[in-house]
Design an enzyme around this catalytic site. Sequence first.
Site, PDB file in Angstrom:
ATOM      1  N   GLU A   1       0.819  -1.224   0.000  1.00 23.19           N
ATOM      2  CA  GLU A   1       0.000   0.000   0.000  1.00 23.19           C
ATOM      3  C   GLU A   1       0.851   1.273   0.000  1.00 23.19           C
ATOM      4  O   GLU A   1       0.574   2.235   0.721  1.00 23.19           O
ATOM      5  CB  GLU A   1      -0.993  -0.014   1.172  1.00 23.19           C
ATOM      6  CG  GLU A   1      -1.957  -1.199   1.085  1.00 23.19           C
ATOM      7  CD  GLU A   1      -2.904  -1.329   2.269  1.00 23.19           C
ATOM      8  OE1 GLU A   1      -2.794  -0.521   3.222  1.00 23.19           O
ATOM      9  OE2 GLU A   1      -3.740  -2.241   2.243  1.00 23.19           O
TER      10      GLU A   1
ATOM     11  N   GLU B   1      -6.939  -9.909  -2.662  1.00 25.58           N
ATOM     12  CA  GLU B   1      -7.645  -9.925  -1.363  1.00 25.58           C
ATOM     13  C   GLU B   1      -9.144  -9.714  -1.578  1.00 25.58           C
ATOM     14  O   GLU B   1      -9.755  -8.834  -0.961  1.00 25.58           O
ATOM     15  CB  GLU B   1      -7.096  -8.822  -0.450  1.00 25.58           C
ATOM     16  CG  GLU B   1      -5.603  -8.881  -0.198  1.00 25.58           C
ATOM     17  CD  GLU B   1      -5.092  -7.747   0.688  1.00 25.58           C
ATOM     18  OE1 GLU B   1      -5.918  -7.131   1.400  1.00 25.58           O
ATOM     19  OE2 GLU B   1      -3.870  -7.503   0.675  1.00 25.58           O
TER      20      GLU B   1
END
Length: 876
Positions: A683, A785
Site C-alpha cells: 500500500e 484480497e
Amino acid sequence: MKYTLTSAGFLVCFVLLGASLAASYGADGPLYDFTAYTECKELPEQPLYNGGLLKNQLPENFSSIAHFSTGFYTPAFILHNLTPGTIYCFSIWLKIEGANSAHVRASLKTENSVYNCVGSAAAKQGCWSFLKGGFVLDSPSNLSILFFQERKRAVTIHAADGSGDTLQGAEITIEQVSKDFPFGSAIASTILGNLPYQKWFVERFNAAVFENELKWYATEPEQGKINYTIADQMMEFVRANQLIARGHNIFWEDPRYTPAWVRSLTGPALQSAVNSRIQSLMNKYKEEFIHWDVSNEMLHFDFYEQRLGHDATLHFYETAHQSDPLATLFMNEFNVVETCSDENSTVDRYISRLRELKRGGVLMDGIGLESHFTVPNLPLMRAILDKLATLNLPIWLTEVDISGKLDKETQAVYLEQVLREGFSHPSVNGIMLWTALHPNGCYQMCLTDNNLQNLPAGNIVDKLLKEWQTGEVTGHTDGHGSFSFYGFLDGPLYDFTACTENSDDRDINIDVASASLQPFTEHQWRFNQQYIINTERKRAVTMHVTNGHGDILQGAVIKIKQVSKDFPLGSAIASTILGNLPYQKWFVKRFNAAVFENELKWYATEAEQGKVNYTVADQMMEFVRANKLIVRGHNIFWENPKYNPTWVRNLTGFQLQSAVNSRIQSLMNKYKEEFIHWDVSNEILDFDFYEQRLGPKAALHFFQTAHQSDPLATLFMNEYNVVETCSDVNSMVDSYISRLRELRRSGVSTDGIGLQGHFTVPNLPLMRAIIDKMTTLKLPIWLTEVDISSKLSKEKQAVYLEQVLREGFSHPSVSGIMLWAALHPNGCYQMCLTDNNLQNLPAGDVVDKLLKECQTGEVTGHTDAHGSYSFYGFLG
C-alpha cells in the site's frame, strides 16, 4: 490443469498448456475490445467500437472540440434513453491545457443519481491521454450526462521550520476553512442582530448580496435624504465574516422600482440625480463590492434610456468604472437562462446588447443570469451557458430560486438540478441564491423556517455543500518535506499545521477526441466472459493411445478426470486452520493457493525488537507444503503506520534502517523459494511510513534487497482502491502505473500487479477497463484480497462476489485470484464463505458453484480408428 487418463489398464498423466488469445472470432452481439493505452500520445488513436453510440457526435476537426463541449465539467456528452442493467463501456482521448498535469475523473449524472467516478486518467499538457471506464445504471434514464471533472486539483504542500529547513515526516492536518467557488445568498436587514441567523448563514456561505437595501428606493426614498444606515450595518456583518459581496443594484430600469420622485424628473434634473446616485453610492462603498449590477434588467425595461437617450446606460457604466475600477460590472437579467420563450432576453439578444455596449466603450466584464426557475430545462440551460461562454467573461447565477407556486419538495428537486448544473459548468464562476429570510417568508423559496430548521431546499444546500468540500486531510510530509492531497480549488483557503505553498493552476481546459460508448446487454457481457474462458482458460486436446507394444488402440474406452486446476484460486488462511482438520479438508477440497492473513506481518513475527518468532507461520507453512498449495508472501513491509510494531514506529535514521535490513534478511532467508510472490512494500500509494523516515528511495531498497534474497519470487506492488473504484486519487490506475514505472526505471524488479479487490458495489465495466489498462504493462495481474463489504447482506455479498469472480477469471490478463476470507470464531475480515460449522453461507455457495463450473469434470469416450481421442478442457 492436471488430468489422469485411464485406458485399457494404462494410466497416463498429461498437462494441458495454454496459448495466446485468438485474434478474431464470431460472437453473439458486440465483442468487447480489451485495447488500452497508458502512454500520452501526440495524436489520439481511432475510437474503440468505431465510436459506438457516440459515433458522429464529435467533429472531424479535433481542434474545435473545445467549442463542441456541452460543458459539464468540460467536456460532456448528453446520452439519451439509457437502460438499467445494460453495461456501458466508454473510452475517450483527452488533452489538457493550463497545467502540466491533472487528474481527470469521468462522472455520470442522470435524473435520479450521480455516479461520482466511472473512469479516470492522469492527463498531461500537450499530448493525448487515454481514459477508459464504464457504468451500469440502477434505474432508467431519459437524459444522462457523461462529464469530466476538473473542479478539484492535486495540491502539494511544502513544510519547513522557522529556519527554512524542510520538515521530513511532519504530521500534517489540513482543514478546508473556506471555499474558492463563491456560493452565497441574498440577505436582508432581518439578519441584523439575529445571531442564530448570522451563524447559520456564515456556516454555509462565503458570499452575500443585499436583497433590497442598496436599491435607490431604499437609500433615498426622498430626494436629497440619503440614508445608508441599514446597508452600513449589513456591510459590517459582511466584513466581520470575510464574505465577498455583490453590489445590487445601482439602477433598476423597471419604473415600478424607481423612487416616485425620480419618476417625476426629466432632462437635466434627472441627469443630475443619476449622477449624484452613482457618485454617492460608489464613493461610499468603493472597493467593498466585487461586482455591481449597474443597470438592472435593461433588456426588459428602459426607463432611463427613454428619458436620457440611448447613451444613458453607456454613461452609467463609464461612471461606475471610473468610481470603482476594481469592481466587475455586470449586465444582470432574468429569463435568459431560465427559458428561451422571452423574446426580450433570448441568449442572442443578451449577447447582442452586451457587445453593443462594449463597442460603445463600456467596460462590461460580467454576465449576470438571475435564474428564477419554475421547471428547469437542464439541457437548454447548459446550451445557453455554452453560448455565453464564448464571450470569455465570468458568468454568475445571481438570484437563484424556484417558483413559490410549487410545493417545497418539488422546489428542492429542481433546486438541486439547477445548482449541480451551475456548479459543474466550467464557465460559471459563482452562484447566489435569492433566499433572504423574512418573518413572512422569502421572495419565492426559503431554505429554512423562521426557527432556522431546514426546509427541503435547505437540505439540498447542506447536502451539496458537504459534497463540494474537501474535508479534513491528514498525513505526513515525505523526504522532501512535501505532502500532497486532492481537493477542491481553494487558493490559500486551507488551514495547515505547517508552512504551505499551494499550486493554484485553476484554468485547465480539457479537449476530447476519439470518444466511444458501447452498450452490452447482460447476456452479451456474459457471452464475452464465456468466450474468454473458453479460449483463454480452456483448450482442445487430442491424445493418442497405444498399448505396451506401441500399437494403437482403436475403440478403447477413455475416462478422463481432472485432478488439479491450473488457474490459482485461493484464500487467506489464519492460525485458526491449525489443528482444525475439518477446516483443512474443506479448504484443500476447494483451493490450490493460500496467503497468510496476518501471521507473516512484522507486528506478528517480531512484536518486541529482537524477539523474532516464526512458530505460527512455520506451522501454517507445514499445512501448505503437505497439501501442495502455492502460497503468496504477505507482506514484508506495510506502509500504513498503524500496522507497524510500536517499537518500529519509535525508531529513526540508522536504527530504523538497521531494523528493516534485519527484517528483510530474516524473513526472506527463512522462507527462501517457499513463496511464489512477495508483497514487498504494501500500500505504498496510500501510505509512506518508511519513505518519510528513510527517504524517497526506501521502497527501492526494499524491492532490490528482496530480489537479491529470493530471485525466484515475483515481487508485487499490492494496493487497494485501484480496481474497486476510480475516486481515490492516490490509487487511481494511472497513479499505480506511474509509481510502478518509477520503481522499474530505478532498477527495481517489480514484476507483479496486486489489486486487492475489497469491493462494496462492483462496477464491472470500470473494473475491466482498469485491468485493460494494467495489461499494457505485460506483468502478471492478481486479485489478491477479494471480498465484499460486510455492510451488505450476505445474499447481496454473494451476488457481487459472483460478479467479481467471473470478471476476474474471464479477463485474459488475470493470472490468479485470492479471496480474503480467513475464518475466525468471531467471523472474517468482511466476508465469510461458511459459518463456524463449515456450513456454506451464500458467498460459499457461489464459490462452490463457480469451482464446479470452471472444472472439466469427468470425460468419457472411445478412441477413433487412429487410436486418438479429443476433448475440450480447462488448462492444466
